[in-house]
Write a protein that holds these residues in place. Structure first.
Motif, PDB file in Angstrom:
ATOM      1  N   GLY A 172       1.423  -0.749  -0.666  1.00  0.00           N
ATOM      2  CA  GLY A 172      -0.184  -0.402   0.238  1.00  0.00           C
ATOM      3  C   GLY A 172       0.814   1.275   0.150  1.00  0.00           C
ATOM      4  O   GLY A 172       0.673   2.232  -0.216  1.00  0.00           O
ATOM      5  N   THR A 173       1.600   1.464  -0.185  1.00  0.00           N
ATOM      6  CA  THR A 173       2.819   2.541   0.634  1.00  0.00           C
ATOM      7  C   THR A 173       3.061   2.886  -0.823  1.00  0.00           C
ATOM      8  O   THR A 173       3.104   2.210  -2.294  1.00  0.00           O
ATOM      9  CB  THR A 173       4.101   2.271   0.890  1.00  0.00           C
ATOM     10  N   THR A 174       3.573   4.335  -1.193  1.00  0.00           N
ATOM     11  CA  THR A 174       3.512   4.512  -2.788  1.00  0.00           C
ATOM     12  C   THR A 174       4.914   5.589  -3.033  1.00  0.00           C
ATOM     13  O   THR A 174       5.374   6.062  -1.892  1.00  0.00           O
ATOM     14  CB  THR A 174       2.102   5.618  -3.168  1.00  0.00           C
ATOM     15  N   ALA A 175       4.838   5.946  -4.003  1.00  0.00           N
ATOM     16  CA  ALA A 175       6.074   6.692  -3.882  1.00  0.00           C
ATOM     17  C   ALA A 175       6.444   7.560  -5.738  1.00  0.00           C
ATOM     18  O   ALA A 175       5.401   6.785  -5.818  1.00  0.00           O
ATOM     19  CB  ALA A 175       7.315   6.222  -4.322  1.00  0.00           C
ATOM     20  N   GLU A 176       6.544   8.992  -5.441  1.00  0.00           N
ATOM     21  CA  GLU A 176       6.127   9.540  -7.125  1.00  0.00           C
ATOM     22  C   GLU A 176       7.675   9.398  -7.547  1.00  0.00           C
ATOM     23  O   GLU A 176       8.504   9.950  -7.292  1.00  0.00           O
ATOM     24  CB  GLU A 176       5.890  10.658  -6.786  1.00  0.00           C
ATOM     25  N   CYS A 177       7.562   9.419  -9.202  1.00  0.00           N
ATOM     26  CA  CYS A 177       9.023  10.356  -9.462  1.00  0.00           C
ATOM     27  C   CYS A 177       8.573  11.245 -10.858  1.00  0.00           C
ATOM     28  O   CYS A 177       7.162  10.579 -11.333  1.00  0.00           O
ATOM     29  CB  CYS A 177       9.082   9.047 -10.452  1.00  0.00           C
ATOM     30  N   LYS A 178       8.754  12.122 -10.656  1.00  0.00           N
ATOM     31  CA  LYS A 178       8.681  13.869 -11.315  1.00  0.00           C
ATOM     32  C   LYS A 178       9.657  13.019 -13.086  1.00  0.00           C
ATOM     33  O   LYS A 178      10.397  12.967 -13.387  1.00  0.00           O
ATOM     34  CB  LYS A 178       9.004  14.495 -11.036  1.00  0.00           C
ATOM     35  N   ILE A 179       8.651  13.318 -14.212  1.00  0.00           N
ATOM     36  CA  ILE A 179       9.185  12.850 -15.607  1.00  0.00           C
ATOM     37  C   ILE A 179       8.822  14.643 -15.886  1.00  0.00           C
ATOM     38  O   ILE A 179       8.042  14.977 -16.367  1.00  0.00           O
ATOM     39  CB  ILE A 179       7.839  11.474 -16.186  1.00  0.00           C
ATOM     40  N   THR A 180       9.939  14.472 -16.678  1.00  0.00           N
ATOM     41  CA  THR A 180       9.921  15.064 -17.663  1.00  0.00           C
ATOM     42  C   THR A 180      10.679  14.998 -19.351  1.00  0.00           C
ATOM     43  O   THR A 180      11.240  14.321 -19.240  1.00  0.00           O
ATOM     44  CB  THR A 180      11.122  16.410 -17.203  1.00  0.00           C
ATOM     45  N   VAL A 181       9.855  15.087 -20.385  1.00  0.00           N
ATOM     46  CA  VAL A 181       9.788  14.745 -21.965  1.00  0.00           C
ATOM     47  C   VAL A 181       9.933  16.234 -22.252  1.00  0.00           C
ATOM     48  O   VAL A 181       9.774  17.118 -22.323  1.00  0.00           O
ATOM     49  CB  VAL A 181       8.518  13.832 -21.911  1.00  0.00           C
ATOM     50  N   GLU A 182      11.089  15.591 -22.951  1.00  0.00           N
ATOM     51  CA  GLU A 182      12.080  16.737 -23.786  1.00  0.00           C
ATOM     52  C   GLU A 182      12.398  16.463 -25.298  1.00  0.00           C
ATOM     53  O   GLU A 182      11.625  15.549 -25.871  1.00  0.00           O
ATOM     54  CB  GLU A 182      13.162  17.249 -23.324  1.00  0.00           C
ATOM     55  N   GLU A 183      11.751  17.502 -25.856  1.00  0.00           N
ATOM     56  CA  GLU A 183      12.226  17.614 -27.978  1.00  0.00           C
ATOM     57  C   GLU A 183      12.741  16.512 -28.254  1.00  0.00           C
ATOM     58  O   GLU A 183      13.923  16.813 -27.769  1.00  0.00           O
ATOM     59  CB  GLU A 183      12.080  19.004 -28.013  1.00  0.00           C
ATOM     60  N   ASN A 184      12.296  15.348 -28.905  1.00  0.00           N
ATOM     61  CA  ASN A 184      13.631  15.008 -29.850  1.00  0.00           C
ATOM     62  C   ASN A 184      14.514  15.373 -31.034  1.00  0.00           C
ATOM     63  O   ASN A 184      12.947  15.898 -32.295  1.00  0.00           O
ATOM     64  CB  ASN A 184      13.348  13.684 -29.851  1.00  0.00           C
ATOM     65  N   ASN A 185      15.281  16.217 -31.204  1.00  0.00           N
ATOM     66  CA  ASN A 185      15.763  16.901 -32.235  1.00  0.00           C
ATOM     67  C   ASN A 185      16.984  15.885 -33.644  1.00  0.00           C
ATOM     68  O   ASN A 185      16.527  16.368 -34.077  1.00  0.00           O
ATOM     69  CB  ASN A 185      16.258  17.847 -31.896  1.00  0.00           C
ATOM     70  N   THR A 186      16.720  14.582 -33.416  1.00  0.00           N
ATOM     71  CA  THR A 186      16.919  13.350 -34.050  1.00  0.00           C
ATOM     72  C   THR A 186      15.900  12.629 -34.841  1.00  0.00           C
ATOM     73  O   THR A 186      14.740  12.151 -34.631  1.00  0.00           O
ATOM     74  CB  THR A 186      17.633  12.425 -33.429  1.00  0.00           C
ATOM     75  N   ILE A 187      16.110  12.921 -36.128  1.00  0.00           N
ATOM     76  CA  ILE A 187      15.335  12.578 -36.732  1.00  0.00           C
ATOM     77  C   ILE A 187      16.147  11.269 -38.048  1.00  0.00           C
ATOM     78  O   ILE A 187      17.128  11.940 -38.965  1.00  0.00           O
ATOM     79  CB  ILE A 187      14.629  13.384 -37.343  1.00  0.00           C
ATOM     80  N   SER A 188      15.888  10.195 -38.168  1.00  0.00           N
ATOM     81  CA  SER A 188      16.079   9.796 -39.410  1.00  0.00           C
ATOM     82  C   SER A 188      15.678   9.944 -40.818  1.00  0.00           C
ATOM     83  O   SER A 188      14.739   9.516 -40.619  1.00  0.00           O
ATOM     84  CB  SER A 188      16.073   8.377 -39.179  1.00  0.00           C
ATOM     85  N   GLY A 189      17.001   9.607 -41.598  1.00  0.00           N
ATOM     86  CA  GLY A 189      16.409   9.662 -42.881  1.00  0.00           C
ATOM     87  C   GLY A 189      16.466  11.118 -43.092  1.00  0.00           C
ATOM     88  O   GLY A 189      16.248  12.567 -42.329  1.00  0.00           O
ATOM     89  N   ASP A 190      15.976  11.760 -44.314  1.00  0.00           N
ATOM     90  CA  ASP A 190      15.829  12.937 -45.796  1.00  0.00           C
ATOM     91  C   ASP A 190      14.542  13.620 -44.468  1.00  0.00           C
ATOM     92  O   ASP A 190      14.301  14.851 -44.889  1.00  0.00           O
ATOM     93  CB  ASP A 190      16.460  13.088 -46.995  1.00  0.00           C
ATOM     94  N   TYR A 191      13.478  12.997 -44.768  1.00  0.00           N
ATOM     95  CA  TYR A 191      12.397  13.412 -44.549  1.00  0.00           C
ATOM     96  C   TYR A 191      11.198  12.790 -43.644  1.00  0.00           C
ATOM     97  O   TYR A 191      11.184  11.409 -43.111  1.00  0.00           O
ATOM     98  CB  TYR A 191      11.695  13.347 -46.060  1.00  0.00           C
ATOM     99  N   VAL A 192      10.834  13.539 -43.184  1.00  0.00           N
ATOM    100  CA  VAL A 192       9.559  13.298 -41.843  1.00  0.00           C
ATOM    101  C   VAL A 192       8.443  12.359 -42.449  1.00  0.00           C
ATOM    102  O   VAL A 192       8.262  11.341 -42.504  1.00  0.00           O
ATOM    103  CB  VAL A 192       9.306  14.186 -40.784  1.00  0.00           C
ATOM    104  N   PHE A 193       7.659  13.455 -44.156  1.00  0.00           N
ATOM    105  CA  PHE A 193       6.829  12.628 -44.499  1.00  0.00           C
ATOM    106  C   PHE A 193       7.394  12.585 -46.328  1.00  0.00           C
ATOM    107  O   PHE A 193       7.267  13.753 -46.577  1.00  0.00           O
ATOM    108  CB  PHE A 193       5.472  13.804 -44.120  1.00  0.00           C
ATOM    109  N   PRO A 194       8.047  11.931 -46.737  1.00  0.00           N
ATOM    110  CA  PRO A 194       8.286  12.368 -47.900  1.00  0.00           C
ATOM    111  C   PRO A 194       7.639  12.296 -48.923  1.00  0.00           C
ATOM    112  O   PRO A 194       8.403  12.765 -50.278  1.00  0.00           O
ATOM    113  CB  PRO A 194       9.349  10.589 -48.139  1.00  0.00           C
TER     114      PRO A 194
END
Length: 270
Positions: A161-183
């Motif tokens: 019944g015990t709990t603990a919290e974890c703070k989650i920070t989501v950052e932008e991902n500037n890595t894109i594979s390939g030349d186009y996102v939508f070719p």
């Protein structure tokens, strides 16, 4: 009676023979002595037997006492040992229970990029819940996946019944594979399934690459730097994004216009 030596007649009360002086031994007396001697031997044998019986009884008694004493010592010693072992086991369980009475996280803050994964590592089995599941998702094993830029909290709940919290920070991902996102975004209409797996950064680039195909010059440094790395892109300093937006139907074809609007609407609703 006669003298046993000279065979002269002597009286029954005589002790010595009057003829030769031989001592007269009476047969009755001898018999009595013999009987007495035999009785003594029988009594001695009986006494010896009784003594032997007494010794045997004593020996048996001593052996019995030793066995009883040994059994008592064994019972006391091993019973105390079992009690002590049981007590030690109980103490260990109690101590272990105290140690495990609350959750400890390896880290109470995690930073993950959009589309990437990280892990919550508690010291006991937990179930997980996310405060804002549009920012990240977490599976039953504590695997966190970033969905969009933002901050939220994951609550870890143990069986006790015990709990603990974890703070989650989501950052932008500037890595894109390939030349186009939508070719094919200049020739084919996009669907929602094309967008659901994309990060905010990818959607942003997906819109701007439609403009970049027409040699648009961008103002935002991170967008400028991204397209500088693409071999197919060349900038026209006289053609800005503001100019293209002001005359979008002039610079973009119908499919491109619809795809730009479709991506923007998706960003606003997700």
């Amino acid at each position: 009676m006669r003298c046993p030596n000279c065979h002269s007649e002597v009286s029954d009360e005589a002790i010595f023979c009057s003829e030769c002086g031989q001592k007269i031994i009476k047969i009755e007396e001898s018999n009595q002595q013999t009987v007495s001697s035999a009785g003594s031997r029988v009594q001695m044998r009986q006494n010896t037997k009784q003594n032997n019986n007494k010794i045997m009884i004593i020996i048996i008694s001593v052996i019995t006492m030793c066995i009883v004493a040994g059994a008592a010592c064994y019972f006391v010693f091993f019973n105390n040992t079992d009690d002590q072992t049981e007590a030690e086991t109980t103490d260990k369980k109690t101590t272990s229970s105290k140690k495990k009475s609350s959750i400890t996280l390896d880290e109470d803050e995690l930073t993950v990029k959009v589309g990437e994964y990280d892990y919550i590592e508690p010291d006991m089995d937990c179930t997980y819940s996310v405060k804002d599941n549009t920012i990240c998702e977490v599976d039953q094993f504590g695997t966190v996946k970033g969905l969009k830029v933002g901050e939220t909290t994951v609550t870890c709940k143990a069986e006790n019944g015990t709990t603990a919290e974890c703070k989650i920070t989501v950052e932008e991902n500037n890595t894109i594979s390939g030349d186009y996102v939508f070719p094919n975004s200049s020739t084919v209409l996009l669907t929602e399934s094309d967008l659901t797996s994309k990060s905010e950064w990818e959607l942003r680039i997906g819109i701007n690459e439609i403009y970049a195909r027409h040699h648009c010059t961008f103002k935002t440094e991170e967008i400028v730097n991204y397209f500088k790395g693409k071999s197919w892109y060349s900038a026209d300093p006289n053609l800005t994004s503001d100019m293209m937006n002001a005359n979008i139907n002039y610079y973009l074809n119908d499919i491109e216009v619809k795809n730009v609007n479709f991506i923007r609407n998706y960003q606003e609703t997700h």
